[in-house]
Design a protein around this motif. Structure first.
Motif, PDB file in Angstrom:
ATOM      1  N   TYR A  53       0.815  -1.223   0.000  1.00 41.01           N
ATOM      2  CA  TYR A  53       0.000   0.000   0.000  1.00 41.01           C
ATOM      3  C   TYR A  53       0.845   1.268   0.000  1.00 41.01           C
ATOM      4  O   TYR A  53       0.333   2.351  -0.301  1.00 41.01           O
ATOM      5  CB  TYR A  53      -1.011  -0.069   1.154  1.00 41.01           C
ATOM      6  CG  TYR A  53      -1.961  -1.197   0.866  1.00 41.01           C
ATOM      7  CD1 TYR A  53      -3.111  -0.994   0.119  1.00 41.01           C
ATOM      8  CD2 TYR A  53      -1.628  -2.511   1.210  1.00 41.01           C
ATOM      9  CE1 TYR A  53      -3.924  -2.053  -0.243  1.00 41.01           C
ATOM     10  CE2 TYR A  53      -2.432  -3.572   0.852  1.00 41.01           C
ATOM     11  CZ  TYR A  53      -3.578  -3.332   0.115  1.00 41.01           C
ATOM     12  OH  TYR A  53      -4.371  -4.390  -0.270  1.00 41.01           O
ATOM     13  N   LYS A  54       2.142   1.144   0.266  1.00 39.17           N
ATOM     14  CA  LYS A  54       3.035   2.292   0.122  1.00 39.17           C
ATOM     15  C   LYS A  54       3.110   2.712  -1.349  1.00 39.17           C
ATOM     16  O   LYS A  54       3.343   3.879  -1.659  1.00 39.17           O
ATOM     17  CB  LYS A  54       4.443   1.969   0.633  1.00 39.17           C
ATOM     18  CG  LYS A  54       4.513   1.201   1.950  1.00 39.17           C
ATOM     19  CD  LYS A  54       3.960   1.974   3.123  1.00 39.17           C
ATOM     20  CE  LYS A  54       4.122   1.170   4.406  1.00 39.17           C
ATOM     21  NZ  LYS A  54       3.608   1.860   5.588  1.00 39.17           N
ATOM     22  N   ARG A  55       2.939   1.738  -2.236  1.00 42.73           N
ATOM     23  CA  ARG A  55       3.027   2.004  -3.679  1.00 42.73           C
ATOM     24  C   ARG A  55       1.925   2.940  -4.157  1.00 42.73           C
ATOM     25  O   ARG A  55       2.133   3.722  -5.096  1.00 42.73           O
ATOM     26  CB  ARG A  55       2.964   0.668  -4.425  1.00 42.73           C
ATOM     27  CG  ARG A  55       2.902   0.756  -5.928  1.00 42.73           C
ATOM     28  CD  ARG A  55       3.019  -0.626  -6.566  1.00 42.73           C
ATOM     29  NE  ARG A  55       2.627  -0.601  -7.966  1.00 42.73           N
ATOM     30  CZ  ARG A  55       1.518  -1.139  -8.433  1.00 42.73           C
ATOM     31  NH1 ARG A  55       0.681  -1.789  -7.617  1.00 42.73           N
ATOM     32  NH2 ARG A  55       1.219  -1.070  -9.718  1.00 42.73           N
ATOM     33  N   TYR A  56       0.763   2.892  -3.536  1.00 41.93           N
ATOM     34  CA  TYR A  56      -0.376   3.689  -4.001  1.00 41.93           C
ATOM     35  C   TYR A  56      -0.417   5.082  -3.378  1.00 41.93           C
ATOM     36  O   TYR A  56      -1.281   5.880  -3.722  1.00 41.93           O
ATOM     37  CB  TYR A  56      -1.689   2.960  -3.698  1.00 41.93           C
ATOM     38  CG  TYR A  56      -1.699   1.518  -4.171  1.00 41.93           C
ATOM     39  CD1 TYR A  56      -1.640   1.209  -5.520  1.00 41.93           C
ATOM     40  CD2 TYR A  56      -1.746   0.464  -3.265  1.00 41.93           C
ATOM     41  CE1 TYR A  56      -1.632  -0.107  -5.960  1.00 41.93           C
ATOM     42  CE2 TYR A  56      -1.734  -0.864  -3.689  1.00 41.93           C
ATOM     43  CZ  TYR A  56      -1.684  -1.133  -5.036  1.00 41.93           C
ATOM     44  OH  TYR A  56      -1.666  -2.430  -5.463  1.00 41.93           O
ATOM     45  N   TRP A  57       0.501   5.380  -2.449  1.00 41.07           N
ATOM     46  CA  TRP A  57       0.492   6.672  -1.772  1.00 41.07           C
ATOM     47  C   TRP A  57       1.256   7.738  -2.534  1.00 41.07           C
ATOM     48  O   TRP A  57       0.918   8.920  -2.482  1.00 41.07           O
ATOM     49  CB  TRP A  57       1.090   6.541  -0.360  1.00 41.07           C
ATOM     50  CG  TRP A  57       0.131   6.047   0.668  1.00 41.07           C
ATOM     51  CD1 TRP A  57      -0.115   4.748   0.993  1.00 41.07           C
ATOM     52  CD2 TRP A  57      -0.738   6.822   1.495  1.00 41.07           C
ATOM     53  NE1 TRP A  57      -1.057   4.656   1.981  1.00 41.07           N
ATOM     54  CE2 TRP A  57      -1.461   5.925   2.315  1.00 41.07           C
ATOM     55  CE3 TRP A  57      -0.967   8.185   1.645  1.00 41.07           C
ATOM     56  CZ2 TRP A  57      -2.399   6.346   3.255  1.00 41.07           C
ATOM     57  CZ3 TRP A  57      -1.892   8.614   2.585  1.00 41.07           C
ATOM     58  CH2 TRP A  57      -2.598   7.699   3.368  1.00 41.07           C
ATOM     59  N   ASP A  58       2.340   7.355  -3.211  1.00 32.01           N
ATOM     60  CA  ASP A  58       3.210   8.338  -3.860  1.00 32.01           C
ATOM     61  C   ASP A  58       2.585   8.851  -5.152  1.00 32.01           C
ATOM     62  O   ASP A  58       2.467   8.099  -6.138  1.00 32.01           O
ATOM     63  CB  ASP A  58       4.577   7.711  -4.180  1.00 32.01           C
ATOM     64  CG  ASP A  58       5.584   7.936  -3.077  1.00 32.01           C
ATOM     65  OD1 ASP A  58       5.245   8.645  -2.113  1.00 32.01           O
ATOM     66  OD2 ASP A  58       6.703   7.414  -3.177  1.00 32.01           O
TER      67      ASP A  58
END
Length: 445
Positions: free
Chosen positions: A315-320
């Motif tokens: 889910y870190k991938r969808y934040w940036d």
């Protein structure tokens, strides 16, 4: 006759080319591999002298292997517990391969069954086997709709090691730089060599971010694409061992770095024709079947995230923002920031899956969602635009609450997914991270 009996009968007719390959390559031992719910390969190794017995009877494994032998916080061994019966893994003849890095060793991928002695279910397909589940789901899809799902995936990953560090100008990105490709030339050359030997048709590759390499192979029937993805990961780990470097499929290596995705490019085929493509059509380059398939994917995308982004790190991938990963459930023509990108060549690019995805579960969910879209003629323009869940905990809850997606897999797969991922989320919530130390260790001083 049970499904296991049928598989045993097929294996009794062992093709001569397998026996010839074993003899000519000097194979001494064979890996019998299964794929777990997380997408990990598990295996037993057996001397080749036992081939006939293994083809007839398979191998036995503890059923908690399907859940990576993960133990929950309360001490429960997920997937069956310590006293659970074993399952029977039967080698699939069409997956036989001699390993190109050591021709004394070969492998089979296996389909899993309940052992014959189990009352009422003996010989039935093992309900928590993701690989067997995809094969059955696709066969039923083809029977009901007369369509075949063909896919190609884009397996990004990151490499670390001596000589692989990248220095870029501030504000720039090393994507596509020839110099960076040259740095990883020993890596991609060896991967391509091994993959080609294992039956891949390798087509292209590029350097995407610091240490991030993507190598692609030709699209094919979804079942084969899934098998090739887990085989590709096996190849990459072998190359890393040989070259003394590290290969990572972690979805988000660091803040500001590109996420590592595994976009699924899909099309539907009837005979020799792509059912998504309507030549000359300009507004979407899609037939009605294609539009409805797209509608089904969008309609059910959010509660599918427990599969498409299966780790806490996913889910870190969808934040940036600005990193080409989707942030909303949407679609667009040639738009690389959307959940589904429509290309002009009769395919849909589904961008939610990341580099850690289990391809058997992702493809199985896509099949059920495409079929629902076609059956109910779901218009993609009428699907409500939603945010992608921001955490694994949110994804678990969405999956738990959504009857359609949860029922798209077997109860055994659904229950184990919830148990495994709930435990993973709980462990993360109880962990103390470097970010927290940096933020709070000296607070108030």
């Amino acid at each position: 006759m049970t499904a296991l009996d049928d598989h045993k009968e097929r294996n009794a007719r062992t093709p001569d080319e397998i026996l010839t390959a074993i003899d000519e390559s000097g194979v001494e031992s064979i890996y019998y591999q299964i794929v777990t719910l997380s997408g990990k390969l598990m295996a037993k190794v057996v001397p080749v002298t036992q081939l006939k017995r293994n083809l007839e009877n398979g191998i036995l494994m503890h059923r908690s292997a399907i859940a990576d032998f993960q133990t929950a916080l309360d001490g429960e061994l997920l997937g069956g517990g310590p006293s659970a019966p074993e399952f029977n893994a039967m080698p699939d003849l069409d997956t036989f391969a001699v390993l190109p890095w050591d021709t004394s060793t070969a492998r089979f991928l296996c389909t899993i069954y309940e052992p014959t002695h189990r009352p009422g279910i003996g010989g039935a397909p093992f309900a928590a086997d993701p690989r067997g589940f995809l094969r059955r789901t696709h066969a039923q899809f083809k029977e009901r709709l007369g369509l075949e799902l063909r896919t190609g995936c884009e397996p990004e990953m990151t490499w670390f090691g001596e000589g692989l560090d990248v220095t870029s100008r501030p504000g720039s990105n090393p994507s596509y730089e020839f110099e960076q490709l040259e740095r990883v030339r020993p890596i991609y050359q060896r991967i391509i060599r091994y993959a080609t030997a294992l039956g891949f048709e390798m087509i292209e590759g590029d350097y995407e971010d610091a240490g991030q390499l993507e190598l692609n192979w030709m699209y094919d029937v979804a079942d084969l694409t899934a098998d090739r993805l887990v085989t590709y990961r096996m190849i990459c780990r072998q190359v890393a061992r040989e070259l003394g470097v590290t290969a990572s499929f972690m979805p988000k290596i660091a803040p500001g770095a590109m996420g590592t995705g595994c976009h699924h490019n899909l099309s539907l085929w009837k005979g020799g024709s792509n059912a998504l493509e309507e030549p000359g059509r300009q507004e979407l380059h899609l037939t009605d079947v294609g539009r409805w398939a797209l509608g089904g994917l969008l309609e059910h995308a959010a509660p599918s995230m427990i599969v498409m982004g299966q780790t806490v790190n996913s889910y870190k991938r969808y934040w940036d923002a600005g990193q080409f990963a989707p942030t909303k459930i949407n679609w667009g023509m040639e738009d690389k920031t959307c959940t589904v990108r429509l290309s002009g060549n009769g395919r849909l690019e589904y961008k939610l899956p990341d580099s850690a995805v289990n391809p058997y579960l992702s493809h199985a969910l896509m099949l059920t969602q495409i079929e629902d879209g076609i059956a109910n003629e779901i218009d993609p323009d009428r699907v409500t635009i939603q945010d992608i869940p921001k955490t694994l905990g949110d994804a678990v809850q969405l999956f738990t609450d959504d009857k359609f997606v949860r029922r798209s897999v077997t109860p055994e797969i659904a229950n184990l997914l919830v148990a495994i991922k709930s435990d993973e989320w709980a462990r993360f919530c109880g962990a103390v991270t470097d970010w927290e130390r940096d933020m709070y260790f000296s607070a108030g001083q």
